[in-house]
Design a protein around this motif. Structure first.
Motif, PDB file in Angstrom:
ATOM      1  N   PRO A 460      19.496   3.173   6.823  1.00  0.00           N
ATOM      2  CA  PRO A 460      18.100   3.313   6.370  1.00  0.00           C
ATOM      3  C   PRO A 460      17.601   4.746   6.534  1.00  0.00           C
ATOM      4  O   PRO A 460      18.286   5.618   7.069  1.00  0.00           O
ATOM      5  CB  PRO A 460      17.354   2.367   7.309  1.00  0.00           C
ATOM      6  N   ARG A 461      16.396   4.986   6.052  1.00  0.00           N
ATOM      7  CA  ARG A 461      15.704   6.242   6.315  1.00  0.00           C
ATOM      8  C   ARG A 461      15.011   6.132   7.665  1.00  0.00           C
ATOM      9  O   ARG A 461      14.292   5.176   7.934  1.00  0.00           O
ATOM     10  CB  ARG A 461      14.675   6.542   5.229  1.00  0.00           C
ATOM     11  N   VAL A 462      15.235   7.115   8.520  1.00  0.00           N
ATOM     12  CA  VAL A 462      14.606   7.155   9.843  1.00  0.00           C
ATOM     13  C   VAL A 462      13.796   8.438   9.916  1.00  0.00           C
ATOM     14  O   VAL A 462      14.323   9.522   9.647  1.00  0.00           O
ATOM     15  CB  VAL A 462      15.659   7.099  10.970  1.00  0.00           C
ATOM     16  N   TRP A 463      12.527   8.332  10.248  1.00  0.00           N
ATOM     17  CA  TRP A 463      11.693   9.524  10.293  1.00  0.00           C
ATOM     18  C   TRP A 463      10.625   9.375  11.377  1.00  0.00           C
ATOM     19  O   TRP A 463      10.391   8.279  11.894  1.00  0.00           O
ATOM     20  CB  TRP A 463      11.055   9.777   8.930  1.00  0.00           C
ATOM     21  N   SER A 464      10.004  10.502  11.692  1.00  0.00           N
ATOM     22  CA  SER A 464       8.973  10.544  12.728  1.00  0.00           C
ATOM     23  C   SER A 464       7.641  10.956  12.119  1.00  0.00           C
ATOM     24  O   SER A 464       7.597  11.741  11.166  1.00  0.00           O
ATOM     25  CB  SER A 464       9.358  11.536  13.844  1.00  0.00           C
ATOM     26  N   GLU A 465       6.561  10.432  12.688  1.00  0.00           N
ATOM     27  CA  GLU A 465       5.211  10.819  12.300  1.00  0.00           C
ATOM     28  C   GLU A 465       4.396  11.052  13.569  1.00  0.00           C
ATOM     29  O   GLU A 465       4.543  10.323  14.552  1.00  0.00           O
ATOM     30  CB  GLU A 465       4.531   9.729  11.454  1.00  0.00           C
ATOM     31  N   ARG A 466       3.557  12.074  13.519  1.00  0.00           N
ATOM     32  CA  ARG A 466       2.647  12.346  14.624  1.00  0.00           C
ATOM     33  C   ARG A 466       1.224  12.314  14.082  1.00  0.00           C
ATOM     34  O   ARG A 466       0.915  12.946  13.066  1.00  0.00           O
ATOM     35  CB  ARG A 466       2.947  13.704  15.256  1.00  0.00           C
ATOM     36  N   ILE A 467       0.355  11.578  14.756  1.00  0.00           N
ATOM     37  CA  ILE A 467      -1.026  11.435  14.298  1.00  0.00           C
ATOM     38  C   ILE A 467      -1.818  12.663  14.744  1.00  0.00           C
ATOM     39  O   ILE A 467      -2.231  12.776  15.907  1.00  0.00           O
ATOM     40  CB  ILE A 467      -1.649  10.140  14.856  1.00  0.00           C
ATOM     41  N   ASP A 522      -0.471  -5.551  16.789  1.00  0.00           N
ATOM     42  CA  ASP A 522      -1.873  -5.443  17.173  1.00  0.00           C
ATOM     43  C   ASP A 522      -2.146  -4.255  18.082  1.00  0.00           C
ATOM     44  O   ASP A 522      -3.254  -4.134  18.623  1.00  0.00           O
ATOM     45  CB  ASP A 522      -2.333  -6.731  17.847  1.00  0.00           C
ATOM     46  N   LEU A 523      -1.171  -3.370  18.257  1.00  0.00           N
ATOM     47  CA  LEU A 523      -1.367  -2.189  19.088  1.00  0.00           C
ATOM     48  C   LEU A 523      -2.346  -1.237  18.409  1.00  0.00           C
ATOM     49  O   LEU A 523      -2.174  -0.868  17.246  1.00  0.00           O
ATOM     50  CB  LEU A 523      -0.032  -1.483  19.337  1.00  0.00           C
ATOM     51  N   VAL A 524      -3.375  -0.819  19.132  1.00  0.00           N
ATOM     52  CA  VAL A 524      -4.382   0.083  18.591  1.00  0.00           C
ATOM     53  C   VAL A 524      -3.867   1.514  18.695  1.00  0.00           C
ATOM     54  O   VAL A 524      -3.437   1.963  19.764  1.00  0.00           O
ATOM     55  CB  VAL A 524      -5.709  -0.064  19.351  1.00  0.00           C
ATOM     56  N   LEU A 525      -3.898   2.231  17.581  1.00  0.00           N
ATOM     57  CA  LEU A 525      -3.413   3.606  17.541  1.00  0.00           C
ATOM     58  C   LEU A 525      -4.432   4.569  18.126  1.00  0.00           C
ATOM     59  O   LEU A 525      -5.639   4.311  18.106  1.00  0.00           O
ATOM     60  CB  LEU A 525      -3.084   4.003  16.107  1.00  0.00           C
ATOM     61  N   GLN A 526      -3.907   5.710  18.614  1.00  0.00           N
ATOM     62  CA  GLN A 526      -4.752   6.753  19.170  1.00  0.00           C
ATOM     63  C   GLN A 526      -4.328   8.104  18.621  1.00  0.00           C
ATOM     64  O   GLN A 526      -3.157   8.283  18.231  1.00  0.00           O
ATOM     65  CB  GLN A 526      -4.653   6.773  20.707  1.00  0.00           C
ATOM     66  N   PRO A 527      -5.253   9.078  18.561  1.00  0.00           N
ATOM     67  CA  PRO A 527      -4.857  10.433  18.128  1.00  0.00           C
ATOM     68  C   PRO A 527      -3.778  10.993  19.056  1.00  0.00           C
ATOM     69  O   PRO A 527      -3.834  10.834  20.271  1.00  0.00           O
ATOM     70  CB  PRO A 527      -6.156  11.230  18.236  1.00  0.00           C
ATOM     71  N   GLY A 528      -2.792  11.645  18.452  1.00  0.00           N
ATOM     72  CA  GLY A 528      -1.695  12.216  19.214  1.00  0.00           C
ATOM     73  C   GLY A 528      -0.493  11.322  19.356  1.00  0.00           C
ATOM     74  O   GLY A 528       0.547  11.766  19.861  1.00  0.00           O
ATOM     75  N   ASP A 529      -0.588  10.055  18.927  1.00  0.00           N
ATOM     76  CA  ASP A 529       0.565   9.154  19.013  1.00  0.00           C
ATOM     77  C   ASP A 529       1.707   9.666  18.135  1.00  0.00           C
ATOM     78  O   ASP A 529       1.492  10.200  17.046  1.00  0.00           O
ATOM     79  CB  ASP A 529       0.183   7.748  18.561  1.00  0.00           C
ATOM     80  N   GLU A 530       2.932   9.477  18.628  1.00  0.00           N
ATOM     81  CA  GLU A 530       4.135   9.813  17.869  1.00  0.00           C
ATOM     82  C   GLU A 530       4.878   8.523  17.553  1.00  0.00           C
ATOM     83  O   GLU A 530       5.126   7.708  18.446  1.00  0.00           O
ATOM     84  CB  GLU A 530       5.030  10.764  18.660  1.00  0.00           C
TER      85      GLU A 530
END
Length: 589
Positions: A460-467, A522-530
């Motif tokens: 698969p395609r595996v990639w990273s994102e940072r908020i 249901d995990l709430v995202l936060q700024p800075g999450d990777e």
């Protein structure tokens, strides 16, 4: 404390104009002397005009006549017919100029075939191509089997590459490969720091350097140069010697890849946790390939043929899992822990002496592909149930190894390429793989079954994102305003919010908190999450649209499809009903 070193521009290479002028200095001087003598002689020799009066040519007429006489003959005598003395001098000048031009043209032809000039021209073209690069690129040192796999994978993923290779024939192969974008390549020694600078090591668009040559000392020199000239860049270096790897580590090289040790870790993991091994192979394979789900390595007595660098690593890996061993080698040793048999393993006698009939697995790990295939074929004939680990030294022999159908084929170039792509393309993949090595077999089997059931066994395609504001501006602004966004809300298609995106989050890293593996929806995202994500190629583009476009994100979160453009947004706001107070004091719409 020394101040931070500014990013230096690409160095200027010396112009080939001066090289050409130095080589043509003597012929040009000869031509100039010939023309000067010819012109001066014509001005001195007397002639007659149309009236029969004595006259002499001016310097302008003499130079004009010699100029066209030097290239062709037949324009005639100007401004008057020449005298006998002038014609005699012109004949002398014609033959003299022929000699001068022959000398000059011979020097030019020799110069065009000069190796140094060709290298200088190639260098100039290469430097100009690197200077024009504006998109991020990787500097690949060595275009052997590993470098070829790396460039092919980078091209498939949409990244640029710049190549330095010592073998001219390998550089010529680059043009034969169908890359989507041009790959600037230079035939040179990558150990030279100046060459690395010409190739863009200090270029502002260079995002990584890979030392992939088959010479450990050359890779060490590249690692040192990268550490000193561009300490901010990630450097990935291949090292098959423990001493060279230790030297690289002393210079602060971030990523040192030993393909033999890396496979030793894989084999130990396969013996300890087969599901974790299959999951690792599925996540780190070549993009576009399909992982074949082989049987798991069995427990019992194994045979290792060849006790070189690869064989010693295999012995250590088996020893860490308390696997009994029999070693076949030309020079057996006195070792109370293992059984030794003298031989090469290509013959049936040595294999029978090692107990191939009762063994559960064999490692054909010599430095010869022919010997390894011979060992595997002979051992499988003696014991058809044998689990075979086959070392393939040269990628060009893949057709022979594919035809044998071993349980595991060890290709060092593929191991290095996969590790480089995993480190450079997805920084969060390494810590995730380290985490799964610590998990039990049941959890790894659950993750593997869940992922492959949804995405299949194709890599698969595996990639990273940072908020953050740069990577995910739309989502970042909403989170900074205090809005509540969960993973499940985010991973919906921007085309139809009732359809889930073809991707999942494997790993979430947050400041001052323990990382989460397979976080809940249901995990709430936060700024800075990777986030480390896995899925199909199209899902990455759809998720990027959601993260960066306010309209797409609003539709995914609320179901409201906002009109696009400033004018339509203004008209949409005017068309909304306004609240008016009623007589009872309540708001009416």
């Amino acid at each position: 404390m020394k101040p931070a070193r500014a990013l230096a521009p690409l160095p200027r290479h010396h112009s080939i104009f001066f090289l050409i002028m130095r080589r043509l200095r003597a012929p040009l001087i000869v031509l100039i002397v010939i023309i000067a003598v010819s012109v001066f002689g014509l001005t001195l020799i007397p002639g007659v005009d149309a009236d029969g009066q004595p006259t002499r040519l001016s310097f302008f007429h003499a130079f004009y006549f010699i100029s066209y006489t030097a290239t062709t003959i037949g324009f005639g005598e100007i401004p008057h017919a020449f005298s006998e003395q002038q014609r005699l001098w012109v004949m002398f000048c014609i033959y003299l100029s022929v000699i001068g031009w022959a000398y000059t043209l011979g020097t030019v032809f020799a110069l065009l075939g000069d190796r140094n000039l060709q290298q200088a021209i190639q260098m100039q073209r290469f430097v100009r191509a690197v200077r024009r690069l504006r998109e991020p690129f990787y500097l690949v040192c060595g275009y052997g089997e590993t470098g070829r796999l790396i460039c092919r994978a980078l091209d498939r993923l949409g990244y640029r590459a710049v190549v330095i290779e010592l073998d001219e024939s390998k550089v010529g192969e680059i043009d034969l490969h169908t890359y989507a974008a041009d790959v600037p390549a230079l035939t040179a020694d990558a150990r030279n720091p100046e060459t690395l600078e010409f190739a863009g090591l200090t270029h502002r668009s260079c995002v990584g350097v890979m030392a992939l040559t088959n010479d450990d000392n050359a890779n060490l020199a590249i690692a040192i140069a990268a550490r000193l000239l561009a300490p901010h860049l990630p450097a990935l270096c291949r090292a098959e010697s423990a001493e060279v790897a230790a030297n690289m580590a002393s210079f602060g090289t971030r990523h040192i890849i030993n393909p033999f040790e890396k496979f030793g870790e894989y084999l130990a993991l396969a013996l300890h946790s087969p599901a974790a091994w299959h999951l690792l192979a599925w996540l780190t394979g070549q993009p576009g390939s399909t992982v074949i789900h082989h049987r798991n390595p069995p427990r019992g007595r194994w045979i290792i043929c060849g006790h070189g660098r690869f064989g010693r690593v295999m012995v250590d890996a088996m020893k860490s899992q308390a696997v009994p061993l029999t070693i076949i080698d030309r020079s057996p040793r006195q070792d109370p822990e293992h059984t030794w048999v003298q031989g090469e393993g290509t013959g049936a006698d040595a294999l029978r002496q090692a107990g191939v009939g009762e063994a559960v697995g064999i490692v054909a790990g010599t430095g010869s592909d022919v010997d390894n295939l011979s060992i595997a074929v002979t051992a499988r004939a003696l014991n058809p149930r044998l689990y075979v680990v086959l070392r393939q030294n040269h990628y060009t022999n893949h057709a022979l190894f594919d035809a044998f159908e071993s349980d595991i084929t060890v290709v060092p170039s593929e191991i290095v390429a996969n590790e480089c792509l995993a480190i450079l393309g997805t920084p969060l993949l390494a810590p995730f793989l380290a985490e799964i090595r610590q998990r039990d077999e049941e959890w790894c089997a659950w993750v593997l079954e869940r992922m492959t059931r949804r995405f299949g066994w194709e890599v698969p395609r595996v990639w990273s994102e940072r908020i953050n504001l740069v990577r995910t501006p739309a989502l970042y602004r909403r989170l900074m305003r205090g809005e509540r966004v969960t993973l499940g809300m985010l991973l919906c298609s921007p085309g139809n919010r009732y359809e889930a995106l073809g991707c999942e989050v494997l790993y979430l890293r947050r400041d001052d908190e323990a990382p989460r593996l397979i976080p809940a929806s249901d995990l709430v995202l936060q700024p800075g999450d990777e986030l480390l994500l896995v899925g199909r190629g199209g899902a990455r583009a759809e998720l990027a649209l959601t993260l960066t476009n306010e309209h797409a994100l609003n539709y995914v979160l609320t179901g409201e499809d906002l009109p696009g453009g400033l004018v339509w947004e203004y008209l949409s706001r005017r068309r909304k009903p306004h609240a008016t107070p009623s007589k009872s004091g309540e708001q009416e719409t």
